[in-house]
Design a protein around this motif. Sequence first.
Motif, PDB file in Angstrom:
ATOM      1  N   GLN A 445       0.837  -1.205   0.000  1.00 52.75           N
ATOM      2  CA  GLN A 445       0.000   0.000   0.000  1.00 52.75           C
ATOM      3  C   GLN A 445       0.865   1.245   0.000  1.00 52.75           C
ATOM      4  OE1 GLN A 445      -2.674   0.320   3.353  1.00 52.75           O
ATOM      5  NE2 GLN A 445      -4.037   1.752   2.304  1.00 52.75           N
ATOM      6  N   VAL A 446       1.980   1.191   0.722  1.00 54.22           N
ATOM      7  CA  VAL A 446       2.918   2.318   0.718  1.00 54.22           C
ATOM      8  C   VAL A 446       3.354   2.614  -0.718  1.00 54.22           C
ATOM      9  CG1 VAL A 446       5.224   3.076   1.404  1.00 54.22           C
ATOM     10  CG2 VAL A 446       3.759   1.912   3.065  1.00 54.22           C
ATOM     11  N   LYS A 447       3.680   1.571  -1.438  1.00 58.24           N
ATOM     12  CA  LYS A 447       4.145   1.728  -2.816  1.00 58.24           C
ATOM     13  C   LYS A 447       3.071   2.355  -3.701  1.00 58.24           C
ATOM     14  CE  LYS A 447       6.154  -0.891  -6.656  1.00 58.24           C
ATOM     15  NZ  LYS A 447       6.652  -2.196  -7.092  1.00 58.24           N
ATOM     16  N   SER A 448       1.809   1.945  -3.514  1.00 58.27           N
ATOM     17  CA  SER A 448       0.754   2.455  -4.382  1.00 58.27           C
ATOM     18  C   SER A 448       0.311   3.874  -3.996  1.00 58.27           C
ATOM     19  CB  SER A 448      -0.456   1.527  -4.340  1.00 58.27           C
ATOM     20  OG  SER A 448      -1.006   1.449  -3.034  1.00 58.27           O
ATOM     21  N   VAL A 449       0.440   4.213  -2.724  1.00 61.16           N
ATOM     22  CA  VAL A 449      -0.073   5.511  -2.245  1.00 61.16           C
ATOM     23  C   VAL A 449       0.979   6.610  -2.323  1.00 61.16           C
ATOM     24  CG1 VAL A 449      -0.898   6.756  -0.206  1.00 61.16           C
ATOM     25  CG2 VAL A 449      -1.821   4.506  -0.748  1.00 61.16           C
ATOM     26  N   MET A 450       2.231   6.267  -2.013  1.00 62.64           N
ATOM     27  CA  MET A 450       3.229   7.302  -1.746  1.00 62.64           C
ATOM     28  C   MET A 450       3.773   7.992  -2.985  1.00 62.64           C
ATOM     29  SD  MET A 450       3.320   7.663   1.471  1.00 62.64           S
ATOM     30  CE  MET A 450       4.745   8.727   1.601  1.00 62.64           C
ATOM     31  N   VAL A 451       3.748   7.366  -4.162  1.00 58.78           N
ATOM     32  CA  VAL A 451       4.330   8.010  -5.350  1.00 58.78           C
ATOM     33  C   VAL A 451       3.337   7.990  -6.508  1.00 58.78           C
ATOM     34  CG1 VAL A 451       6.683   7.447  -4.706  1.00 58.78           C
ATOM     35  CG2 VAL A 451       5.419   5.879  -6.161  1.00 58.78           C
TER      36      VAL A 451
END
Length: 451
Positions: A445-451
């Motif tokens: 989720q970090v990968k999809s949300v953060m950039v």
Amino acid sequence: MKVHFIAIGGSAMHNLALALQHKGYEITGSDDIIYEPSKSRLADKGLLPQEFGWFPDKITANLDAVILGMHAKPDNPELLRAQELGLKIYSYPEFLYEQSKEKTRVVIGGSHGKTTITSMILHVLDYHGIAVDYMVGAQLEGFDRMVHLTKENDFIVLEGDEYLSSPIDRRPKFHLYRPNIALLSGIAWDHINVFPTYEGYVEQFKIFVDSIVEGGSIAYNEEDEEVKKVVEASENSIRKLPYGTPDYFVDGGTTYLETPEGPLPIAVFGAHNLNNLAGAKWICQNMGVDEADFYEAIASFKGASKRLEKIAESDYAVVFKDFAHSPSKVAATTRAVKEQYPDRKLVACLELHTYSSLNAEFLKEYRGALDTADYAVVYYSPEAVEIKGLEQVTEQQISDAFQRKDLQVFTDAGSFREWLFSQAKEPANFLLMSSGNYGGLDFGQVKSVMV
């Protein structure tokens, strides 16, 4: 050979089980709980226990060896049964030594950098088609397992951990390997639940240096004052080979290593990783790889898993995940990212997760560790402190320890996650440092949300 594993599900233990099965041994094992990815990897090879728990009837007189993992307790029912039958009981490092005592043993020790240096060495050897046995503490790209054992290979490369060998063998693991070729990368107090004083911790490295076989050698980081003192004071009859950080420069977000053939672009970055690279080069040269061949191979090394691992990137942001948790590792990792991207804001997030990092007295060791970050954030779980049986630490104690008035402290996993995701689309780099997972943070989720 029939071998039974007590606590087969551990990261190191299940890899050793897979390696021995690959070698042709008959393997059984038990555990009370097994997490991923160990669970799937054991199941894929038919080694996952049919049910979880401890079953003394699995321990029979026809076993050639029992290997005891750190997850087990001294009163484990299977262990007690093995002792009753007089079976040979090995700790993980003891068994590795038994498997390698006729080989040339290369052991990489130090409070930090062990996994990266071992990984660099294995990458270079694999690049040039040099087959060796090995044990490393992270999954490497292009390698099936973290442990590989054969009858025919001449060398074995071992990551030398200073933590305890087993519940009934309180010696540090790296005391048991008796290296022919060794490396010592750094000494920074850790594992305070086992080594409550700095002097007691340093003593373990003195014993390691003295355990090198007569006529062997040690490459050591001469930029670490404690390492230099320990190695140079040893009266062991060994060759002592100092190394330091090589010349390098950063241009346009790429690090270039100065070599006799000119600047070489490399994928890893940070002074600590260049220092690790210099140590790896010494070891590879001692194993027969010349300098030019080392440089050719190391250019394609992308790093070990969870060590400055890039999990997301855009034109305006990069998110890194790193295993750093001790003060020296946190400081070096934070400095490395800022040096690589000097013109971009750096948000450094640290989870205090280990026994040492949650100890109120040890917290003082973190002073200045996050100073090179533009924004510094610490997350910890009061429940984790309670589970570890430690005295509760306060947000104020943490702020005082890091000596940053602008430090943000989170104690709730949901609040930390909301804050982190609120920073999405900001032009900044994010560094997530932890040996845990921030109370269940979904890195996908970090990968999809953060950039």
